[in-house]
Design a protein around this motif. Sequence first.
Motif, PDB file in Angstrom:
ATOM      1  N   CYS A   1     -19.083  91.457   8.612  1.00 18.04           N
ATOM      2  CA  CYS A   1     -20.165  90.854   8.227  1.00 18.04           C
ATOM      3  C   CYS A   1     -21.148  91.991   7.848  1.00 18.04           C
ATOM      4  CB  CYS A   1     -20.852  90.037   9.081  1.00 18.04           C
ATOM      5  SG  CYS A   1     -22.384  89.298   8.492  1.00 18.04           S
ATOM      6  N   SER A   2     -21.701  92.168   6.624  1.00 18.71           N
ATOM      7  CA  SER A   2     -22.496  93.285   5.966  1.00 18.71           C
ATOM      8  C   SER A   2     -23.851  92.808   5.926  1.00 18.71           C
ATOM      9  CB  SER A   2     -22.128  93.593   4.647  1.00 18.71           C
ATOM     10  OG  SER A   2     -21.862  92.636   3.778  1.00 18.71           O
ATOM     11  N   HIS A   3     -24.348  91.595   6.314  1.00 20.22           N
ATOM     12  CA  HIS A   3     -25.727  90.962   6.097  1.00 20.22           C
ATOM     13  C   HIS A   3     -26.352  90.903   7.378  1.00 20.22           C
ATOM     14  CE1 HIS A   3     -28.541  88.916   3.599  1.00 20.22           C
ATOM     15  NE2 HIS A   3     -28.629  88.008   4.622  1.00 20.22           N
ATOM     16  N   PHE A   4     -27.301  91.604   7.642  1.00 20.07           N
ATOM     17  CA  PHE A   4     -28.238  91.582   8.810  1.00 20.07           C
ATOM     18  C   PHE A   4     -28.522  90.056   9.270  1.00 20.07           C
ATOM     19  CE2 PHE A   4     -32.227  91.546  10.992  1.00 20.07           C
ATOM     20  CZ  PHE A   4     -31.803  92.174  12.287  1.00 20.07           C
ATOM     21  N   ASP A   5     -29.082  89.246   8.379  1.00 19.42           N
ATOM     22  CA  ASP A   5     -29.766  88.028   8.845  1.00 19.42           C
ATOM     23  C   ASP A   5     -28.417  86.948   9.088  1.00 19.42           C
ATOM     24  OD1 ASP A   5     -32.339  88.420   8.545  1.00 19.42           O
ATOM     25  OD2 ASP A   5     -32.338  88.508   6.288  1.00 19.42           O
ATOM     26  N   ALA A   6     -27.459  87.367   9.011  1.00 13.18           N
ATOM     27  CA  ALA A   6     -26.175  86.612   9.556  1.00 13.18           C
ATOM     28  C   ALA A   6     -26.031  87.237  10.737  1.00 13.18           C
ATOM     29  CB  ALA A   6     -25.181  86.560   8.648  1.00 13.18           C
ATOM     30  N   PHE A   7     -25.619  88.659  10.797  1.00 10.76           N
ATOM     31  CA  PHE A   7     -25.389  89.295  11.964  1.00 10.76           C
ATOM     32  C   PHE A   7     -26.257  89.147  13.145  1.00 10.76           C
ATOM     33  CE2 PHE A   7     -25.158  93.456  14.596  1.00 10.76           C
ATOM     34  CZ  PHE A   7     -24.014  93.512  14.873  1.00 10.76           C
TER      35      PHE A   7
ATOM     36  N   ARG B   1     -20.968  90.162  18.838  1.00  4.41           N
ATOM     37  CA  ARG B   1     -21.279  91.371  18.053  1.00  4.41           C
ATOM     38  C   ARG B   1     -20.476  92.630  18.108  1.00  4.41           C
ATOM     39  NH1 ARG B   1     -26.968  91.100  16.604  1.00  4.41           N
ATOM     40  NH2 ARG B   1     -27.166  93.236  16.743  1.00  4.41           N
ATOM     41  N   PRO B   2     -20.016  93.146  19.226  1.00  2.00           N
ATOM     42  CA  PRO B   2     -19.327  94.245  19.197  1.00  2.00           C
ATOM     43  C   PRO B   2     -18.101  94.111  18.309  1.00  2.00           C
ATOM     44  CG  PRO B   2     -20.110  93.620  21.569  1.00  2.00           C
ATOM     45  CD  PRO B   2     -20.301  92.331  20.595  1.00  2.00           C
ATOM     46  N   ARG B   3     -17.864  93.025  18.122  1.00  2.73           N
ATOM     47  CA  ARG B   3     -16.444  92.551  17.158  1.00  2.73           C
ATOM     48  C   ARG B   3     -16.675  92.902  15.773  1.00  2.73           C
ATOM     49  NH1 ARG B   3     -12.142  90.178  19.435  1.00  2.73           N
ATOM     50  NH2 ARG B   3     -12.515  89.431  21.763  1.00  2.73           N
ATOM     51  N   ASN B   4     -17.839  93.239  15.247  1.00  2.00           N
ATOM     52  CA  ASN B   4     -18.133  93.435  13.921  1.00  2.00           C
ATOM     53  C   ASN B   4     -17.792  94.583  13.629  1.00  2.00           C
ATOM     54  OD1 ASN B   4     -18.813  92.109  11.371  1.00  2.00           O
ATOM     55  ND2 ASN B   4     -20.994  93.129  11.538  1.00  2.00           N
ATOM     56  N   THR B   5     -17.143  95.073  12.456  1.00  2.00           N
ATOM     57  CA  THR B   5     -16.682  96.471  12.105  1.00  2.00           C
ATOM     58  C   THR B   5     -17.884  97.119  11.826  1.00  2.00           C
ATOM     59  OG1 THR B   5     -16.208  95.645   9.894  1.00  2.00           O
ATOM     60  CG2 THR B   5     -14.569  95.688  11.509  1.00  2.00           C
ATOM     61  N   LEU B   6     -19.076  96.507  11.264  1.00  2.97           N
ATOM     62  CA  LEU B   6     -20.339  96.840  10.707  1.00  2.97           C
ATOM     63  C   LEU B   6     -21.451  96.627  11.896  1.00  2.97           C
ATOM     64  CD1 LEU B   6     -20.078  96.225   7.209  1.00  2.97           C
ATOM     65  CD2 LEU B   6     -19.415  98.442   7.988  1.00  2.97           C
ATOM     66  N   GLN B   7     -22.623  97.450  11.874  1.00  2.00           N
ATOM     67  CA  GLN B   7     -23.635  96.994  12.656  1.00  2.00           C
ATOM     68  C   GLN B   7     -24.993  97.274  11.638  1.00  2.00           C
ATOM     69  OE1 GLN B   7     -23.379  96.379  16.322  1.00  2.00           O
ATOM     70  NE2 GLN B   7     -21.273  96.015  15.609  1.00  2.00           N
ATOM     71  N   PRO B   8     -25.250  96.302  10.879  1.00  2.00           N
ATOM     72  CA  PRO B   8     -26.195  96.133   9.724  1.00  2.00           C
ATOM     73  C   PRO B   8     -27.433  96.128  10.637  1.00  2.00           C
ATOM     74  CG  PRO B   8     -25.173  94.309   9.623  1.00  2.00           C
ATOM     75  CD  PRO B   8     -24.282  95.151  10.527  1.00  2.00           C
ATOM     76  N   GLY B   9     -28.354  96.698  10.401  1.00  4.70           N
ATOM     77  CA  GLY B   9     -29.967  96.639  11.015  1.00  4.70           C
ATOM     78  C   GLY B   9     -31.009  96.100  10.007  1.00  4.70           C
ATOM     79  N   ARG B  10     -32.116  95.717  10.585  1.00  2.00           N
ATOM     80  CA  ARG B  10     -33.200  95.082   9.885  1.00  2.00           C
ATOM     81  C   ARG B  10     -33.643  95.975   8.766  1.00  2.00           C
ATOM     82  NH1 ARG B  10     -36.229  90.897  11.264  1.00  2.00           N
ATOM     83  NH2 ARG B  10     -35.444  91.021  13.629  1.00  2.00           N
ATOM     84  N   ASP B  11     -33.723  97.247   9.051  1.00  2.00           N
ATOM     85  CA  ASP B  11     -34.143  98.143   8.028  1.00  2.00           C
ATOM     86  C   ASP B  11     -33.447  99.054   7.195  1.00  2.00           C
ATOM     87  OD1 ASP B  11     -36.862  97.485   9.280  1.00  2.00           O
ATOM     88  OD2 ASP B  11     -36.521  98.936  10.800  1.00  2.00           O
ATOM     89  N   ASP B  12     -32.202  98.568   7.326  1.00  2.00           N
ATOM     90  CA  ASP B  12     -31.150  99.534   6.609  1.00  2.00           C
ATOM     91  C   ASP B  12     -30.233  98.651   5.621  1.00  2.00           C
ATOM     92  OD1 ASP B  12     -29.389  98.056   8.283  1.00  2.00           O
ATOM     93  OD2 ASP B  12     -28.755 100.009   9.339  1.00  2.00           O
ATOM     94  N   ARG B  13     -31.037  97.443   5.067  1.00  2.00           N
ATOM     95  CA  ARG B  13     -30.359  96.292   4.251  1.00  2.00           C
ATOM     96  C   ARG B  13     -29.549  97.161   2.879  1.00  2.00           C
ATOM     97  NH1 ARG B  13     -32.344  91.118   6.281  1.00  2.00           N
ATOM     98  NH2 ARG B  13     -34.072  91.624   7.312  1.00  2.00           N
TER      99      ARG B  13
END
Length: 271
Positions: A136-142, A150-162
């Motif tokens: 998942c690449s979308h913070f508002d889903a993640f 959460r640790p299973r996601n290959t990406l760790q998108p944040g609120r400020d790096d959309r």
Amino acid sequence: MSVESAVDRDRAAAHRERLAPYVEPHLARRARGEKHPVHDFMFGYYSQRPAQLLRWSAGFPESASLDEVRERRPLIETTRRLLAATASRPAHTGCFGLHEWAMVYRSAAHGTRHPQRLRLGDTATDEVVESHRITCSHFDAFRFFTPDARPRNTLQPGRDDRPDFEQPGCLHAGMDLYKHAFRLSPLVLSDLVADAFELAWEIRVLDMRAAPYDMSGVMLDPTGEEWTPVRIETADGKREYAAAQAGFAERGAPVRAALIAECDRLLAELG
């Protein structure tokens, strides 16, 4: 009445007629105190009220002043940056909607986001999450993933790096075109807002059809069709989801391009 105002009146009526089949059932349900597990998202998660959605705007400069453009410059600039970054990337269609499954991973401990039961039950739902790669690449889903997911996601998108993560194949990035459009109102033409709304509405249906919930008997506005699942835990379901996801990415591209063009036009007005 001038010719121009008569045209605007007709366009406003057409705009309301176009969106009424989506808005009126929602208002009727709300008056009865009923909730809809799919469509309420469009009027709850997104902050634009039904009356605002139905309101017609001819865009800048007919319906807004240069002062309003100047006041919203930071929003216009950040919106353009995010949309352009998203459009610059190829569409990734291999996530299979697993974000919704990650939101209920180990639900026995964390609960679920909707009252409907899980279609496969708790244990089998967890096994689907554990047997797939979550991307998942979308913070508002993640941000709604359970702590164990959460640790299973290959990406760790944040609120400020959309802008560093968004990509056009993401269903939520497609739905959010509606958010970007209405946040720019009344600086942009309401036709563009309506285009984005209808796209988001259809994407939301796929989003929940691929989710782990059992929604048997739920009816979909405005078609009146009964909800059916996209069984992404199967090979056929994955193919169905990826094909629909690619189609939405293709349909979202001109809406995203139009919003970028509107941002450029508005910023050009400011010099």
